[in-house]
Design an enzyme around this catalytic site. Structure first.
Site: not given
Length: 446
Positions: A68, A71-72, A148
């Site tokens: 993840h 992904e950023h 997040e």
């Protein structure tokens, strides 16, 4: 009229006409990268996805959260483009671009007008092969991801579903939250994530799926040039990575209650369900459509329409490649939770005992066929279908074949799946106030 197409994705080259006159092509490059395209007549746009078959379940304890995190970070710049450059290239043409991480894969996608597809392919290829993971950007994005996670922790439904997976799968990596935890994201460092990136983002793992107005040969040339520029030469390398396959994961199960001061009690009751490639997946889809898939479903009618016990109630089934989880969700006032649970489980039991009617099954098949046809109006859906075919299923089936498979489902198959599910309920997750009566009823469900 086009002949129904069902293709095994084993040959390095495929070129076939599929439903609606679309043209499906697949090429495997010498370095193992796979490109699969669906050229759709009349489309004025194209949607592209770069799929990497790695997700949160593939991380070691020290790497937890890296998929993840990447992904950023892959949007944050390469030697030839800054983060602002990446955003500007897509936004100046009105394109959509984003990424997503699941437990089993990460993908990067964009939707643009057809003549902007070369740009999208070039930029995404640059991101995939050449992202810098700049230390300053890493530190900034760590803060963004922690925010997040905090946002998700404030959402009781997010917390509930994370708890359901954690309770059901126990210590198995499938039970972990996809984004990581505050502790893991705070602990992981830039070099560990960069090492994860360089070890795992390789051509033989990569699948590129494009749907809409697309020239396969042109896309292949642009993609090959972009990957070569990023250090992935179009030369003999490793064979394409095998699709994930392994022994079925056995559930842990149990009871989890998160006591929060909420107005509603939110409940998931679940058991093992079918895995992603199980041959019974069409029967399973019909079961969950009839049980809790819409406003005409048994759960909606009994729990909400007839008794007014809940605003939101539905059934669910999620298939990973070697495990599945399925069951019932209901959210209601605390003093009505015991009754709502009774009614919901009774509806599942009723299908297990009596089966479904011919009319229910026919309506479910018709609904699935209609929804499938409508979904294919979207090139985004078509792209996802290609990516799933290539990374998970190992086959491509056009709409005519998919509908024929739905029509072949029998009432006995649906009933058998209901019997398996209700007999093996092993997971209960709750967030919100819980009365003693409801707690007792939930424990009895296991």
């Amino acid at each position: 009229m086009t002949t129904p197409i069902e293709l095994s994705l084993t040959l390095p080259e495929i070129d076939a006409e599929v439903a609606g006159g679309a043209r499906l092509r697949r090429t495997v490059l010498p370095n193992g990268l796979r490109l699969i395209t669906e050229d759709v007549p009349g489309a004025a746009s194209a949607t592209v996805g770069f799929f990497v078959p790695l997700g949160s379940r593939d991380e070691s304890a020290a790497e937890y959260g890296s998929s993840h995190f990447l992904e950023h970070l892959l949007f944050k710049g390469t030697p030839s483009r800054s983060a602002r450059d990446v955003a500007t290239e897509f936004e100046r043409v009105g394109g959509d671009f984003n990424a997503a991480t699941s437990r089993e894969q990460t993908y990067y996608h964009a939707r643009v007008r057809d003549h902007d597809l070369p740009m999208a392919l070039t930029v995404l290829a640059d991101m995939i092969t050449s992202s810098l993971l700049d230390p300053a950007e890493f530190a900034t994005e760590r803060g963004v991801i922690l925010e997040e996670i905090a946002m998700s922790d404030d959402d009781p439904i997010d917390v509930l579903w994370n708890a359901a997976w954690a309770t059901h799968f126990g210590e198995h990596p499938l039970g972990r939250p996809i984004a990581g935890t505050v502790e893991s994201i705070s602990a992981v460092n830039r070099d560990e994530v960069y090492d994860f990136y360089r070890r795992n983002y390789e051509p033989h793992r990569l699948v590129v799926a494009i749907a809409g107005r697309v020239d396969h040969d042109e896309a292949l040339a642009i993609l090959s040039a972009g990957l070569e520029a990023g250090g992935w030469p179009d030369a003999a390398g490793k064979p394409p990575v095998d699709r994930r396959n392994g022994a079925l994961v056995q559930p842990a199960g149990g009871f989890t209650h998160i006591d929060r001061a909420l107005e509603q009690t939110n409940i998931v009751i679940a058991g093992p369900s079918i895995h992603a490639t199980d041959e019974r997946r069409n029967a399973n889809a019909m079961l969950h459509h009839i049980l809790g898939g819409g406003m005409a479903s048994r759960l909606f009618q009994e729990v909400r329409e007839k008794r007014g016990l809940a605003y939101s109630v539905h059934s669910f089934s999620a298939g990973h490649t070697d495990a599945g989880i399925g069951g019932v969700y209901v959210g209601c006032r605390p003093d009505r939770a015991a009754e709502a649970v009774d009614v919901a489980v009774a509806e599942l039991q009723r299908i297990a005992d009596e089966g479904v009617t011919e009319t229910e099954l026919a309506d479910a098949v018709s609904s699935g066929a209609g929804a499938g046809a409508l979904a294919l109006e979207s090139n985004v859906t078509r792209m996802h279908r290609l990516g799933r075919a290539e990374t998970v299923l190992g086959e491509f089936a056009d709409l005519d074949v998919a509908v024929a498979r739905l029509e072949a489902v029998t009432r006995d198959e649906v009933q058998a799946l209901a019997q398996d599910l209700v007999a093996n309920l092993c997971t209960v997750s709750v967030i919100g106030p819980l009365t003693a009566a409801a707690a007792t009823r939930l424990e009895q469900a296991l």
